[in-house]
Each structure stands twice: as C-alpha cells, then as structure tokens.
Design a protein around this motif. Structure first.
Motif, mmCIF file in Angstrom:
data_model
loop_
_atom_site.group_PDB
_atom_site.id
_atom_site.type_symbol
_atom_site.label_atom_id
_atom_site.label_comp_id
_atom_site.label_asym_id
_atom_site.label_seq_id
_atom_site.Cartn_x
_atom_site.Cartn_y
_atom_site.Cartn_z
ATOM 1 N N GLY A 396 3.375 -5.529 3.400
ATOM 2 C CA GLY A 396 3.396 -4.490 4.415
ATOM 3 C C GLY A 396 2.563 -3.327 3.911
ATOM 4 N N VAL A 397 1.533 -2.939 4.645
ATOM 5 C CA VAL A 397 0.575 -1.939 4.193
ATOM 6 C C VAL A 397 0.564 -0.754 5.153
ATOM 7 N N THR A 398 0.616 0.438 4.585
ATOM 8 C CA THR A 398 0.407 1.660 5.356
ATOM 9 C C THR A 398 -0.749 2.425 4.726
ATOM 10 N N VAL A 399 -1.775 2.720 5.503
ATOM 11 C CA VAL A 399 -2.894 3.545 5.054
ATOM 12 C C VAL A 399 -3.085 4.650 6.096
ATOM 13 N N ASP A 400 -2.821 5.885 5.654
ATOM 14 C CA ASP A 400 -2.811 7.033 6.563
ATOM 15 C C ASP A 400 -1.857 6.731 7.727
ATOM 16 N N ASP A 401 -2.343 6.673 8.962
ATOM 17 C CA ASP A 401 -1.443 6.463 10.099
ATOM 18 C C ASP A 401 -1.383 5.018 10.568
ATOM 19 N N ARG A 402 -2.030 4.111 9.850
ATOM 20 C CA ARG A 402 -2.087 2.722 10.282
ATOM 21 C C ARG A 402 -1.129 1.859 9.467
ATOM 22 N N GLU A 403 -0.316 1.021 10.159
ATOM 23 C CA GLU A 403 0.595 0.085 9.506
ATOM 24 C C GLU A 403 0.266 -1.335 9.956
ATOM 25 N N TYR A 404 0.247 -2.259 9.002
ATOM 26 C CA TYR A 404 -0.052 -3.653 9.344
ATOM 27 C C TYR A 404 0.419 -4.570 8.222
ATOM 28 N N LEU A 405 0.413 -5.894 8.501
ATOM 29 C CA LEU A 405 0.807 -6.908 7.531
ATOM 30 C C LEU A 405 -0.425 -7.638 7.023
ATOM 31 N N LEU A 406 -0.389 -8.009 5.745
ATOM 32 C CA LEU A 406 -1.429 -8.828 5.133
ATOM 33 C C LEU A 406 -0.806 -10.131 4.651
ATOM 34 N N LEU A 407 -1.466 -11.247 4.940
ATOM 35 C CA LEU A 407 -1.015 -12.552 4.476
ATOM 36 C C LEU A 407 -1.896 -13.033 3.331
ATOM 37 N N ASN A 408 -1.556 -14.193 2.806
ATOM 38 C CA ASN A 408 -2.273 -14.770 1.672
ATOM 39 C C ASN A 408 -3.781 -14.816 1.943
ATOM 40 N N GLY A 409 -4.578 -14.217 1.036
ATOM 41 C CA GLY A 409 -6.025 -14.218 1.154
ATOM 42 C C GLY A 409 -6.594 -13.036 1.900
ATOM 43 N N GLU A 410 -5.765 -12.238 2.563
ATOM 44 C CA GLU A 410 -6.247 -11.073 3.304
ATOM 45 C C GLU A 410 -6.265 -9.845 2.401
ATOM 46 N N SER A 411 -6.997 -8.818 2.827
ATOM 47 C CA SER A 411 -7.200 -7.665 1.949
ATOM 48 C C SER A 411 -7.178 -6.361 2.722
ATOM 49 N N ALA A 412 -7.039 -5.255 1.970
ATOM 50 C CA ALA A 412 -7.071 -3.906 2.544
ATOM 51 C C ALA A 412 -7.815 -2.995 1.581
ATOM 52 N N PHE A 413 -8.442 -1.960 2.135
ATOM 53 C CA PHE A 413 -9.156 -0.971 1.321
ATOM 54 C C PHE A 413 -8.520 0.396 1.519
ATOM 55 N N VAL A 414 -8.270 1.088 0.412
ATOM 56 C CA VAL A 414 -7.683 2.431 0.442
ATOM 57 C C VAL A 414 -8.669 3.375 -0.246
ATOM 58 N N LYS A 415 -9.277 4.245 0.502
ATOM 59 C CA LYS A 415 -10.241 5.151 -0.121
ATOM 60 C C LYS A 415 -9.518 6.305 -0.814
ATOM 61 N N ALA A 416 -10.186 6.936 -1.767
ATOM 62 C CA ALA A 416 -9.615 8.069 -2.494
ATOM 63 C C ALA A 416 -9.188 9.153 -1.512
ATOM 64 N N GLY A 417 -7.982 9.695 -1.727
ATOM 65 C CA GLY A 417 -7.451 10.743 -0.869
ATOM 66 C C GLY A 417 -6.657 10.245 0.307
ATOM 67 N N SER A 418 -6.625 8.928 0.542
ATOM 68 C CA SER A 418 -5.837 8.386 1.652
ATOM 69 C C SER A 418 -4.380 8.179 1.228
ATOM 70 N N ARG A 419 -3.489 8.574 2.112
ATOM 71 C CA ARG A 419 -2.058 8.353 1.870
ATOM 72 C C ARG A 419 -1.743 6.885 2.162
ATOM 73 N N HIS A 420 -1.016 6.226 1.245
ATOM 74 C CA HIS A 420 -0.831 4.786 1.396
ATOM 75 C C HIS A 420 0.482 4.324 0.772
ATOM 76 N N ARG A 421 0.884 3.106 1.203
ATOM 77 C CA ARG A 421 2.120 2.524 0.661
ATOM 78 C C ARG A 421 2.029 1.006 0.756
ATOM 79 N N LEU A 422 2.581 0.326 -0.262
ATOM 80 C CA LEU A 422 2.637 -1.129 -0.308
ATOM 81 C C LEU A 422 4.099 -1.555 -0.333
ATOM 82 N N VAL A 423 4.463 -2.480 0.568
ATOM 83 C CA VAL A 423 5.855 -2.909 0.734
ATOM 84 C C VAL A 423 5.908 -4.429 0.726
ATOM 85 N N ASN A 424 6.986 -4.982 0.151
ATOM 86 C CA ASN A 424 7.231 -6.413 0.259
ATOM 87 C C ASN A 424 8.387 -6.631 1.240
#
Length: 456
Positions: A396-424
């Motif tokens: 479970g990924v939150t980057v700034d105001d966007r929330e979404y799920l990532l599955l096996n093999g998928e990816s996300a980019f978090v630029k410097a200064g972005s508020r973010h969270r990683l959840v299982n």
C-alpha cells in the motif's frame, strides 16, 4: 509463579555476530530455527503462562521482542515489557521486574537470562520447579554440574544439604585452570545466573545487603530510580552477601555461548574437529571455528586453532582461547565512532527490517521487509529520492495525496521532498527493493508526520 526474562544485554564478546542493535539473544544461528530469546520464552511457558512472563530490556529492543514472540505464535501485552531507562546491570533489572510484579501481589518469581542454550527440557523444568520447596526461607540459585574445568564461569561452593539442593557456602569468581579443576573435584557448581525466590523475601534481602539499591527503588518514578541506583550485578549486590541462599543442581547440558570458544562444546565438528555452519573447506587444518553469514565458501589450508567469523560488513580472525578479547575490538570501534560496532547491514525496525545490498557516494540499495499489517511512518526526506520495486506481497503506497496498491513486479517513485508511506495490508510479508538516490543518504534525513510506534 511468575517469570522475569533479562533481555537487555549487548553480547560484545560475540562480535561481529552480536551487535548493539541486534545482540546475541535475538540471533538465529544457521542451524537454529529460533533465537536464544525465543527458546528462553518457550522454556518459561513450561513453568508458567504467557500472561505471567515479564521481560526487562531497553527501548531499543521492545518491538524486536514483540515481533519475535509473535513469530512463535504468542501475543504479549506491551505492559509486560519493562523498559529500563539505562542499563545498570542485573540487580536493578531484577528489582525492576520484582517491583512491577509485587503490584499484582506477592508471588514466587523465577529469573532467566535470555541467551542460554539448554538441552533436556524435561529435566530442566523439573529442576527449576524443585526450587519452590525452598522459597519460604531461601533465595534459590541454580548450579550447573560442570563437565570440564572452565575458566569462563563463576563457581558455587555448596555446604549443608537441604530437602532439595544445598545451602551456599561461597560464590567464587572466574578461576584459573588448576583452581577450576580443583573445584570440579570438590563438587562445586557453575553459576548459571538463574534464580528463584519469593518477591517479599528477595526485596528484604536487597534491603539488608544493598541499602543503596533498595532506597533507589523506593522512589516512585522509574527514571528517578535509575538515576539513583548504582550499577551492580545481583551476585555482587545480593548473592555473595546474603545468608539465605541455596543452590539446586542442574544436571543438564548448558551453555551461555559467552564467547566463541564456547561453540566447541555445543556444536559438532568434522573429522578434524573443525566446526562449520555452511560451505567450509579445510585442508590440513584442525580445531577451527568457521562461520560465514551468507552462502560463501570459507577455505582454510594448513592452519589450526583459529576462529573465523565472516559477516556482511566485518571479519573476525583470532586464535582459540583469545576470543574473550573480542570486546576490546568493540571498544576500539566505539571509540572511533565506527557504526560497525553497533549495526549489521541488516537493521531491525518495529515494522520489520531492511538490509543494505549495495551503496556508493550517491546511491544506496536496500531490501525492505514489512511484516503483515505493519506500516512505515508517514514521512519525507529532503536530500534523497526513492524508487520502490515490489518483489513479493502487496504494497500500500501513499505519495503526497495519491494512494494506490502495488503488486509483484510493480514500482513507485518518490521524489525528494514528497510525503510518503509504505504499508503492508496483506497476510504475508512484503518484500521491496528500495533504490535511494541523493547527495545525503543517512537515516537521520527523515521528517515523520505520523508513526504507529511513537517515533519522532
């Protein structure tokens, strides 16, 4: 009966296996599926219930303890983990446990170190329970019957026989080899560091034998208690002074793995008495201990009596019978502020762990493991960007105001200064490869907005 497990030690004599942030009681050796702490916890369950086990430790190990207990199928109330403000040796640690248990009423208490290896669980449980017969009059210590002269243990000299066990005549510090041999011939015991007593009798003996510690624990606030109390072992503070001490023999195989030399008594070697834990090759080499952290071939030719411990970021080579000096290495590293005194490449967090796979001047690659249902803090970094790639599980990924799920093999980019969270959010562990890019990559580049574990 209630139990106290002492789990705050650092274990410097087993560096580089044991480090400040992940000491020996939490290690699982290659041939073990449980840590020393987990084995200790399960031994306590043969004597009492989950609800009556109290663990004295430091804040550094609180969530590590909770996770290791959960891993073996149990759930512990966080109130049963007693956090010392600072380490003050074993007498204050035991007094802290006793102080909290007495709030529930007077009771028999057994005290266990968290880093022992013990076989014959049935005999161990029987011997520990024997102590209950003597707790109305005595503080009980348990003495291991020696199977060889050993200069690494303290000894207990027994005197008059009791219903079970003996009165204690004298505690003796670690002896030289000839004295150790004499002690065995005279029927002395090794001092195991395991105790049993009635809570009221123990605190009365603290009052009689160590007024300074007793008065400190009369203070209400635990922070004030630890400011006042001296740092002293239970042996020095109570056991060597009290006239109300008895010893019950433990006729079992016991090892505290206090140094690498002790490994030779616990593990089976090859035909040349070399002890290995993986892919070791020894040619014309005898009486060596070889331990590699990963699946690495360790090869020895023409050398004897060596200890070789190969870890991800540290290598120890020393002669047998010199491993007690390993703490001198740790001291030198600490004095030079070298983090390898304290941390492995794998670091443990309340939510799981991360392992540094590679790093350079402007990049760092980690493998992150997030336990089921756990969350990293809601955070940002000023000096680095992060690229997350899911290897297994669901993120479970939150980057700034966007929330979404990532599955096996998928990816996300978090630029410097972005508020973010990683959840299982799943029921299995989440594995993520994290690639950090930036000019500053240290762990203190973090601003936390919300954290499930109270970190700021």
């Amino acid at each position: 009966m209630k139990a106290i497990i002492l789990a705050g030690g650092i274990g410097t004599r087993l560096w580089p296996l044991s480090r400040t942030n992940f000491p020996k009681q939490f290690i699982k050796l290659k041939n073990m599926d449980k840590s020393f702490f987990q084995l200790t916890f399960e031994r306590c369950l043969n004597l009492t219930t989950v609800e009556t086990i109290f663990i004295v430790t430091t804040s550094r190990y609180k969530f590590l303890i909770l996770n290791q207990i959960k891993e073996i199928g149990y759930c512990l109330n966080e109130k049963q983990i007693l956090i010392e403000p600072t380490g003050k040796n074993t007498l204050p640690a035991i007094c802290y446990g006793v102080k909290e248990i007495r709030k529930l009423g007077e009771d028999i208490i057994a005290v266990f170190p968290s880093d022992h290896l013990i076989n014959n669980l049935q005999e161990f449980t029987r011997s520990i329970n024997q102590g209950k017969q003597l707790t109305d009059k005595y503080i009980i210590t348990y003495g291991v019957k020696p199977y060889k002269p050993d200069t690494g243990y303290g000894y207990i000299k027994p005197k008059a026989s009791l219903i079970t066990g003996y009165q204690v005549d004298e505690f003796i510090e670690k002896p030289d080899l000839q004295a150790a041999l004499d002690y065995i011939n005279k029927g002395y015991f090794w001092n195991s560091g395991i105790f049993m007593f009635r809570s009221d009798i123990f605190m009365e003996e603290v009052r009689q034998c160590n007024q300074e510690v007793y008065e400190a624990f009369e203070a209400g606030d635990i922070n004030k208690v630890y400011q006042m109390t001296p740092s002293i072992s239970v042996d020095k503070g109570i056991m060597e002074k009290s006239r109300r001490v008895a010893v019950i023999p433990l006729d079992i195989k016991w090892n505290d793995l206090g140094s690498f030399d002790n490994f030779y008594e616990e593990f089976i070697g090859d035909g040349e008495d070399n002890i290995g834990f993986g892919q070791e090759i020894a040619i014309d080499a005898q009486d060596n201990l070889l331990y590699a952290d990963r699946d690495k071939v360790v090869a020895l030719i023409g050398v004897d009596n060596l200890i070789v411990i190969d870890q991800e970021n540290a290598l120890l080579i020393c002669k047998k019978n010199h491993s007690h000096r390993v703490r001198e290495i740790v001291k030198k590293l600490s004095e030079s502020h070298d983090p390898r005194a304290d941390v492995h490449l794998t670091a443990y967090r309340p939510w799981g762990s991360y392992t540094i796979l590679a790093e350079g001047a402007s990049y760092k690659i980690k493998r992150i493991t997030v336990l089921p249902g756990k969350k990293l803090s809601d955070q940002l970094h000023y000096h680095r960007s992060e690229h997350w790639i899911v290897v297994s599980g669901t993120a479970g990924v939150t980057v700034d105001d966007r929330e979404y799920l990532l599955l096996n093999g998928e990816s996300a980019f978090v630029k410097a200064g972005s508020r973010h969270r990683l959840v299982n959010p799943g029921a299995i562990s989440l594995e993520v490869i994290e690639i950090q890019i930036g000019q500053y990559l240290e762990e203190d580049d973090i601003v936390r907005f919300e954290d499930d574990f109270g970190r700021c």
